[in-house]
Enzyme design. Structure first.
Site, PDB file in Angstrom:
ATOM      1  CB  VAL A   1      -0.965   0.000   1.203  1.00 59.84           C
ATOM      2  CG1 VAL A   1      -1.791   1.286   1.224  1.00 59.84           C
ATOM      3  CG2 VAL A   1      -1.874  -1.221   1.160  1.00 59.84           C
ATOM      4  CE  LYS A   2       4.262   5.152  -4.963  1.00 58.30           C
ATOM      5  NZ  LYS A   2       4.318   5.265  -6.425  1.00 58.30           N
ATOM      6  CB  VAL A   3       0.831   5.669   2.723  1.00 58.39           C
ATOM      7  CG1 VAL A   3       0.204   6.708   3.634  1.00 58.39           C
ATOM      8  CG2 VAL A   3       0.118   4.325   2.865  1.00 58.39           C
TER       9      VAL A   3
END
Ligand code: E4P
Length: 219
Positions: free
Chosen positions: A86-88
């Site tokens: 998951v890219k945050v």
């Protein structure tokens, strides 16, 4: 050193994978839009299609900018496939979300990183990967590679486990310098990976070997 490809284009991902050197994929909302992928269901199906090509580590970016939204979206993205990371974004709620994901067994890639201070925050929150953007710093006359050097040094000093994922890599020299510095991962377009193949002496040497072989065989 790991190679990720920075694209949402399935043909390019397949080509890099077939070369046998691909360790993962990074995408972002701009790259998804470039491929014309819109709408929740299509976006999810596209992430699944990417996961079906590669072995692991497919970064899928959240669009939400508040903690609750990022957690909901991130959990939903992670449920698409075990390969999803998951890219945050590096914002206050993003740091909180990274902490939450790290405590709940979801891998993260902290994106839009432009300073050593942001890198320290992300590592302390437990980010799996950290994406400092080299090219976009170079674009505003700040040395992007120097940032990679600073972060690699800081992470080594403290033994942070977060992997430095050099992003916004525009050309082969960026990649080679990242290798010298010791970045754990580089993400770049396909032409940067294939650009590593090029050397005129390889081309002329091969042409000569083949010509000599043909001559000796009487062809
Ligand atoms: C990182 O994961 C980003 O997708 C990317 O590297 C940004 O690169 P750009 O600055 O060339 O858009």
């Amino acid at each position: 050193m790991k190679f990720f490809i920075d694209t949402a284009n399935l043909a390019e991902i397949q080509e890099a994978y077939d070369l046998g050197v691909l360790d993962g994929v990074t995408t972002n909302p701009s790259l998804m839009a470039k491929e014309g992928i819109t709408g929740d269901d299509n976006v999810r199906a596209h992430y699944k299609a990417i996961c079906d090509i590669v072995d692991d580590k497919v970064s899928a970016e959240v669009i939400s900018t508040n903690f609750e939204g990022m957690v909901k979206e991130g959990e939903s993205l992670a449920a698409i496939d075990d390969k999803i990371v998951v890219k945050v974004p590096m914002i206050k709620d993003g740091v909180k979300a990274i902490k939450y994901f790290s405590q709940n067994g979801i891998r993260t890639n902290c994106t839009l990183v432009f300073s050593p201070g942001q890198a320290i925050l992300a590592a302390k929150a437990g980010a799996t990967y950290l994406s400092p953007f080299i090219g976009r710093l170079d674009d505003i006359s700040i040395d992007g590679l120097e940032l990679i050097q600073q972060i690699v040094h800081i992470y080594n000093v403290y033994g942070f486990e977060t992997e430095v994922l050099a992003a916004s890599v525009r050309h082969t020299m960026h990649l080679i310098k990242c290798a010298e510095i010791g970045a754990d991962v580089v993400t770049c377009p396909l032409n940067v990976i294939t650009g590593l193949l090029n050397h005129p002496l390889t081309d002329s040497g091969l042409a000569k070997f083949l010509a000599d072989h043909a001559k000796a065989s009487g062809k």
